[in-house]
Design a protein around this motif. Structure first.
Motif, PDB file in Angstrom:
ATOM      1  N   GLU A 189       0.833  -1.203   0.000  1.00  0.00           N
ATOM      2  CA  GLU A 189       0.000   0.000   0.000  1.00  0.00           C
ATOM      3  C   GLU A 189       0.870   1.256   0.000  1.00  0.00           C
ATOM      4  O   GLU A 189       0.586   2.222  -0.711  1.00  0.00           O
ATOM      5  CB  GLU A 189      -0.905  -0.001   1.231  1.00  0.00           C
ATOM      6  N   THR A 190       1.938   1.233   0.795  1.00  0.00           N
ATOM      7  CA  THR A 190       2.836   2.383   0.851  1.00  0.00           C
ATOM      8  C   THR A 190       3.461   2.673  -0.507  1.00  0.00           C
ATOM      9  O   THR A 190       3.524   3.819  -0.964  1.00  0.00           O
ATOM     10  CB  THR A 190       3.945   2.141   1.890  1.00  0.00           C
ATOM     11  N   VAL A 191       3.914   1.623  -1.172  1.00  0.00           N
ATOM     12  CA  VAL A 191       4.540   1.790  -2.494  1.00  0.00           C
ATOM     13  C   VAL A 191       3.528   2.294  -3.508  1.00  0.00           C
ATOM     14  O   VAL A 191       3.812   3.220  -4.287  1.00  0.00           O
ATOM     15  CB  VAL A 191       5.165   0.455  -2.952  1.00  0.00           C
ATOM     16  N   LEU A 230       0.727   3.995  -3.033  1.00  0.00           N
ATOM     17  CA  LEU A 230       0.348   5.383  -2.780  1.00  0.00           C
ATOM     18  C   LEU A 230       1.451   6.345  -3.198  1.00  0.00           C
ATOM     19  O   LEU A 230       1.173   7.447  -3.688  1.00  0.00           O
ATOM     20  CB  LEU A 230       0.024   5.567  -1.294  1.00  0.00           C
ATOM     21  N   ALA A 231       2.696   5.918  -3.011  1.00  0.00           N
ATOM     22  CA  ALA A 231       3.808   6.770  -3.439  1.00  0.00           C
ATOM     23  C   ALA A 231       3.786   6.979  -4.946  1.00  0.00           C
ATOM     24  O   ALA A 231       4.161   8.053  -5.453  1.00  0.00           O
ATOM     25  CB  ALA A 231       5.128   6.137  -3.015  1.00  0.00           C
ATOM     26  N   LEU A 232       3.324   5.990  -5.685  1.00  0.00           N
ATOM     27  CA  LEU A 232       3.270   6.101  -7.143  1.00  0.00           C
ATOM     28  C   LEU A 232       2.028   6.860  -7.627  1.00  0.00           C
ATOM     29  O   LEU A 232       2.073   7.533  -8.663  1.00  0.00           O
ATOM     30  CB  LEU A 232       3.280   4.704  -7.770  1.00  0.00           C
ATOM     31  N   ILE A 271      -0.169   9.091  -5.677  1.00  0.00           N
ATOM     32  CA  ILE A 271      -0.520  10.400  -5.116  1.00  0.00           C
ATOM     33  C   ILE A 271       0.486  11.452  -5.567  1.00  0.00           C
ATOM     34  O   ILE A 271       1.681  11.334  -5.296  1.00  0.00           O
ATOM     35  CB  ILE A 271      -0.569  10.319  -3.582  1.00  0.00           C
ATOM     36  N   PRO A 298       2.968  16.070  -2.606  1.00  0.00           N
ATOM     37  CA  PRO A 298       4.036  15.670  -1.672  1.00  0.00           C
ATOM     38  C   PRO A 298       3.600  15.684  -0.206  1.00  0.00           C
ATOM     39  O   PRO A 298       3.961  14.794   0.557  1.00  0.00           O
ATOM     40  CB  PRO A 298       5.136  16.710  -1.922  1.00  0.00           C
ATOM     41  N   HIS A 320       1.400  12.779   0.523  1.00  0.00           N
ATOM     42  CA  HIS A 320       2.220  11.573   0.465  1.00  0.00           C
ATOM     43  C   HIS A 320       3.044  11.392   1.730  1.00  0.00           C
ATOM     44  O   HIS A 320       3.143  10.290   2.280  1.00  0.00           O
ATOM     45  CB  HIS A 320       3.137  11.635  -0.755  1.00  0.00           C
ATOM     46  N   ARG A 321       3.612  12.491   2.253  1.00  0.00           N
ATOM     47  CA  ARG A 321       4.430  12.389   3.470  1.00  0.00           C
ATOM     48  C   ARG A 321       3.574  11.994   4.670  1.00  0.00           C
ATOM     49  O   ARG A 321       3.990  11.192   5.507  1.00  0.00           O
ATOM     50  CB  ARG A 321       5.149  13.715   3.724  1.00  0.00           C
ATOM     51  N   LEU A 369       2.727   8.394   4.363  1.00  0.00           N
ATOM     52  CA  LEU A 369       3.930   7.584   4.593  1.00  0.00           C
ATOM     53  C   LEU A 369       4.182   7.411   6.086  1.00  0.00           C
ATOM     54  O   LEU A 369       4.487   6.304   6.556  1.00  0.00           O
ATOM     55  CB  LEU A 369       5.138   8.241   3.931  1.00  0.00           C
ATOM     56  N   ASP A 422       1.630   4.969   7.407  1.00  0.00           N
ATOM     57  CA  ASP A 422       1.921   3.595   6.997  1.00  0.00           C
ATOM     58  C   ASP A 422       3.103   3.017   7.763  1.00  0.00           C
ATOM     59  O   ASP A 422       3.087   1.850   8.169  1.00  0.00           O
ATOM     60  CB  ASP A 422       2.196   3.543   5.493  1.00  0.00           C
TER      61      ASP A 422
END
Length: 208
Positions: free
Chosen positions: A58-60, A62-64, A66, A69, A72-73, A76, A79
């Motif tokens: 899920e973390t990976v 969402l990083a791709l 969203i 920044p 995303h932070r 992160l 998560d």
């Protein structure tokens, strides 16, 4: 009541982080020489690692997906916190096994969430009893002098009946009283065998 709950949450988080450190160096908590540790993490291990895998994926993703920044932070951090809490819960269970004392006492635990010590003279009977209760991991019914269930992987395997109710501290700080405790042990026969051995030693010591 709300203050007790918050203090309980903070205390649990601190203990959980300590369990991670203890797990990293492969040390158990509260197991003395002559004691019999009784693991209980078997049914939940695969589930815990499955949750960790889902959280990382899920973390990976969402990083791709969203583009903002700041969002995303924030996600992160959430998560990473989730991953740490899942690991800490499992680490607490691994490093804090149930313990049958050399004197026949019994210490029943659920990671850092619950720790119940029972003296030898308070134990009326211990037997293997497999049950598959639904619902929460820690279930408490105050009826009939109190029944406490510690469910791991949807099951309990040991039943302990006491001569009188004992008081225990619930995960968020409140108190309960139980005369029957049902919990899971990966090898429930270890509990009954160790209890029988301790009773035999005590009887031999008294006779001598």
């Amino acid at each position: 009541m709300r203050g007790i709950a918050w203090r309980g949450i903070v205390t649990q988080n601190i203990r959980s982080m300590g369990s991670l450190a203890r797990w990293a160096v492969r040390r158990t908590h509260g197991v003395r020489e002559g004691d019999q540790p009784v693991p209980y993490t078997g049914p939940q291990t695969a589930m815990m690692y499955g949750l960790l895998f889902v959280a990382v994926v899920e973390t990976v993703m969402l990083a791709l997906l969203i583009p903002w920044p700041l969002v995303h932070r924030i996600l992160l951090v959430l998560d990473v916190y989730t991953v740490l809490m899942v690991l800490a819960l499992h680490a607490g269970c691994v490093t804090r096994p149930h313990v049958v004392g050399a004197d026949g006492s019994l210490r029943i635990r659920y990671g850092t969430l619950l720790d119940l010590r029972i003296d030898t003279d308070r134990i009326a009977s211990v037997r293997v009893e497999r049950r598959y209760p639904d619902g929460k991991l820690i279930q408490y019914d105050p009826a009939d002098d109190g029944i406490l269930d510690l469910v791991v992987g949807g099951q309990t395997t040991v039943r302990v009946e006491l001569t009188a109710p004992v008081t225990f501290v619930r995960p968020l700080g409140g108190e309960g009283r139980a005369r029957v405790i049902r919990f899971h042990a990966d090898r429930p026969e270890l509990v009954t065998r160790a209890m029988a051995d301790a009773a035999a030693r005590a009887q031999a010591h008294t006779a001598s």
